[in-house]
Enzyme design. Structure first.
Site, PDB file in Angstrom:
ATOM      1  CG  HIS A  16      -0.387   0.240   2.532  1.00 39.06           C
ATOM      2  ND1 HIS A  16      -1.152   0.509   3.651  1.00 39.06           N
ATOM      3  CD2 HIS A  16       0.885   0.248   2.969  1.00 39.06           C
ATOM      4  CE1 HIS A  16      -0.376   0.668   4.698  1.00 39.06           C
ATOM      5  NE2 HIS A  16       0.869   0.516   4.317  1.00 39.06           N
ATOM      6  CB  CYS A  35       3.741   5.352   5.133  1.00 36.63           C
ATOM      7  SG  CYS A  35       4.345   4.425   6.536  1.00 36.63           S
ATOM      8  CG  HIS A  41       5.338   0.538   2.606  1.00 41.88           C
ATOM      9  ND1 HIS A  41       4.780   1.779   2.396  1.00 41.88           N
ATOM     10  CD2 HIS A  41       4.742   0.045   3.715  1.00 41.88           C
ATOM     11  CE1 HIS A  41       3.898   2.024   3.336  1.00 41.88           C
ATOM     12  NE2 HIS A  41       3.852   0.982   4.156  1.00 41.88           N
ATOM     13  CG  HIS A  43       2.487  -3.471   6.134  1.00 42.57           C
ATOM     14  ND1 HIS A  43       3.373  -3.115   7.122  1.00 42.57           N
ATOM     15  CD2 HIS A  43       2.093  -2.318   5.550  1.00 42.57           C
ATOM     16  CE1 HIS A  43       3.505  -1.799   7.146  1.00 42.57           C
ATOM     17  NE2 HIS A  43       2.745  -1.286   6.198  1.00 42.57           N
ATOM     18  CG  ASP A  81      -2.614 -13.320   0.056  1.00 45.80           C
ATOM     19  OD1 ASP A  81      -1.758 -12.664   0.683  1.00 45.80           O
ATOM     20  OD2 ASP A  81      -2.473 -14.524  -0.243  1.00 45.80           O
ATOM     21  CG  HIS A  82       0.597 -12.418  -2.747  1.00 46.00           C
ATOM     22  ND1 HIS A  82       0.154 -13.114  -1.651  1.00 46.00           N
ATOM     23  CD2 HIS A  82       1.921 -12.648  -2.835  1.00 46.00           C
ATOM     24  CE1 HIS A  82       1.181 -13.745  -1.108  1.00 46.00           C
ATOM     25  NE2 HIS A  82       2.267 -13.479  -1.807  1.00 46.00           N
ATOM     26  CD  GLU A 126      -0.128  -0.919   8.592  1.00 48.42           C
ATOM     27  OE1 GLU A 126      -0.929  -0.675   7.688  1.00 48.42           O
ATOM     28  OE2 GLU A 126       0.365  -0.037   9.325  1.00 48.42           O
TER      29      GLU A 126
HETATM   30 NI    NI Z   1       2.484   0.637   5.625  1.00 42.54          NI
END
Ligand code: NI
Length: 138
Positions: A16, A35, A41, A43, A81-82, A126
């Site tokens: 995100h 961010c 980036h 998580h 997911d992904h 997160e």
């Molecule tokens: Ni983040």
């Protein structure tokens, strides 16, 4: 009868970028720091969904955890997911994907799908140390 809280945990990995398009690039960097970096980036998220209710007389379940797993995987995990949460997920369109905004969006997706017990909380981890929780209108 006592209220019992049943929780299912699932994991997903996603990328995100925290960015508010209504603000300038400088303001975004001031608010979101790294961010807000342009390419995002990732998580490894952990999602916990808790359903509250009384155990059924016949089943002894608040909700069959197999069903809860299927709902979470079908409605959320398979869609995030992904993926890149800013671009790839229909129900997140136009949302700045902070953990706070994600749990509210996940709540709305799940609330109508849970027919046994009632959705009590949606928690999203997160990072190792950062956890956000939504309890609906409470
Ligand atoms: Ni983040």
């Amino acid at each position: 009868m006592k209220t019992v809280y049943v929780t299912r945990r699932e994991s997903f990995s996603a990328s995100h970028r925290l960015f508010n398009p209504a603000l300038s690039d400088d303001e975004n960097i001031r608010l979101f720091d790294k961010c807000a970096s342009p390419n995002g980036h990732g998580h490894n998220y952990e999602l916990e969904v808790t359903v509250a209710g009384e155990p059924g007389r016949e089943t002894g379940y608040v909700i069959d955890l197999k069903k809860l797993k299927q709902i979470i995987r079908g409605e959320i995990i398979s869609k995030v997911d992904h993926k890149h949460l800013n671009y790839d997920v229909e129900f997140l369109r136009g949302i700045n994907p902070t953990a706070e905004n994600l749990v509210v969006a996940f709540w709305h997706v799940l609330a109508s799908k849970i027919s046994e017990g009632r959705l009590y909380s949606v928690r999203l981890r997160e990072t190792e140390n950062n956890v956000v929780e939504c309890r609906g209108e409470e």
